[in-house]
Design a protein around this motif. Structure first.
Motif, PDB file in Angstrom:
ATOM      1  N   MET A  25      11.432   8.060  -5.873  1.00 24.84           N
ATOM      2  CA  MET A  25      12.039   8.058  -4.586  1.00 24.84           C
ATOM      3  C   MET A  25      13.423   7.655  -4.340  1.00 24.84           C
ATOM      4  SD  MET A  25       9.235   9.394  -2.985  1.00 24.84           S
ATOM      5  CE  MET A  25       9.734   9.003  -1.351  1.00 24.84           C
ATOM      6  N   LEU A  41      11.738  14.197  -5.447  1.00 23.33           N
ATOM      7  CA  LEU A  41      10.312  13.930  -4.744  1.00 23.33           C
ATOM      8  C   LEU A  41       9.006  14.396  -5.401  1.00 23.33           C
ATOM      9  CD1 LEU A  41      12.170  14.573  -1.283  1.00 23.33           C
ATOM     10  CD2 LEU A  41      11.459  12.407  -2.162  1.00 23.33           C
ATOM     11  N   GLY A  90      13.656  17.446   3.531  1.00 19.62           N
ATOM     12  CA  GLY A  90      13.805  16.914   2.192  1.00 19.62           C
ATOM     13  C   GLY A  90      14.833  15.632   2.346  1.00 19.62           C
ATOM     14  N   LEU A  93      13.210  12.886   4.359  1.00 18.03           N
ATOM     15  CA  LEU A  93      11.776  12.184   3.554  1.00 18.03           C
ATOM     16  C   LEU A  93      12.392  11.151   2.365  1.00 18.03           C
ATOM     17  CD1 LEU A  93       9.506  15.246   3.720  1.00 18.03           C
ATOM     18  CD2 LEU A  93       9.042  13.015   4.833  1.00 18.03           C
ATOM     19  N   VAL A  99       6.324   7.447  -0.289  1.00 13.15           N
ATOM     20  CA  VAL A  99       5.518   8.744  -0.927  1.00 13.15           C
ATOM     21  C   VAL A  99       4.358   8.860  -0.196  1.00 13.15           C
ATOM     22  CG1 VAL A  99       4.227   7.308  -2.472  1.00 13.15           C
ATOM     23  CG2 VAL A  99       4.762   9.569  -3.226  1.00 13.15           C
ATOM     24  N   LEU A 102       5.531  11.282   2.508  1.00 18.05           N
ATOM     25  CA  LEU A 102       6.036  12.485   1.763  1.00 18.05           C
ATOM     26  C   LEU A 102       4.752  13.195   1.554  1.00 18.05           C
ATOM     27  CD1 LEU A 102       7.724  14.424   0.459  1.00 18.05           C
ATOM     28  CD2 LEU A 102       7.650  13.068  -1.682  1.00 18.05           C
TER      29      LEU A 102
END
Length: 255
Positions: A25, A41, A90, A93, A99, A102
């Motif tokens: 991340m 990611l 993208g 995030l 996460v 995401l």
């Protein structure tokens, strides 16, 4: 003593996976390259899925399986929902750094895309897309229903006579068959509305869903009605096992 060792090993495995997720991340946040950001990611989502599965089955290996992470990550990157999400969110995030956020965004995007008419695709592409979500632990009931639909629409059944004279049903599968998007969506919706399928989604163990989705292109899900019947038959037994033992009343002798 053995339990203490196992607990420590479990915690070390969890910590190692979380450290890897945080590192990917961070890399996604620091890079200015869109393709590299997407890879980072997807790696984080893949490792998170492996961690969740390990916690579900009761043990997380000490060191992340980097080869498996890369394989799962590749599958995630090939999905329509992930590509769409990366195209417009993208960078946001990545900067968010969570996460969990995401994964939730990926599920929401997948749900939104599923409500539209899907494009025509090869049956194997549909199946591989669902399997990628299963391995990443982002699969939803609709994905399992689509797995059933793709297997049904790519199969041809016929009755043939066996050497002993009996009539048996044979199934021939053509996983390269192009599946019309509208037909695939219609069949997926039909499966989703089936009470047997809904029962399976509510009562089957996540690990069983995971294993059967990845085995033999998920063909076992076509028999979800049989599995639902098995689970219903076990329900009284499981309910009885979950009930706490009732305190027995002392027996008073009759005079």
């Amino acid at each position: 003593m053995a339990m203490d060792y196992q607990s420590r090993a479990e915690q070390q495995g969890i910590d190692a996976h979380r450290k890897y997720i945080d590192a990917r991340m961070a890399s996604a946040r620091e890079t200015s390259d869109g393709a590299e950001r997407s890879r980072c990611l997807a790696d984080a989502v893949a490792a998170n899925g492996m961690l969740l599965r390990g916690m579900e089955v009761g043990f997380v290996t000490g060191e992340p399986n980097y080869k498996a992470i890369q394989e799962i990550s590749g599958g995630i990157q090939s999905t329509r929902a992930f590509r769409s999400l990366m195209a417009d969110s993208g960078e946001h995030l990545a900067q968010n750094g969570s996460v969990d956020a995401l994964v939730n965004a990926l599920r929401d995007r997948d749900r939104a895309l599923s409500e539209r008419e899907p494009p025509s695709r090869g049956a194997i592409d549909v199946i591989r897309g669902v399997q990628a979500k299963v391995r990443a632990r982002t699969a939803q009931p609709r994905d399992y229903a689509m797995l059933v639909a793709a297997n049904r629409l790519s199969s041809a059944r016929s009755a043939e006579r066996a050497p002993d004279g009996r009539t048996v049903e044979t199934v021939r599968r053509d996983l390269n068959r192009q599946l019309d998007g509208t037909l695939l969506k219609t069949e997926t919706e039909r499966v989703l509305k089936d009470p047997d399928f809904r029962y399976l989604m509510e009562h089957e163990k996540p690990e069983s869903l995971y294993v059967n989705a990845l085995r033999a292109n998920g063909a076992a899900f076509e028999k979800y009605a049989d599995r639902a019947e098995q689970l219903r038959a076990r329900e009284p037994e499981l309910t009885k096992a979950e009930q706490p033992a009732q305190k027995q009343e002392p027996q008073v002798p009759r005079l």
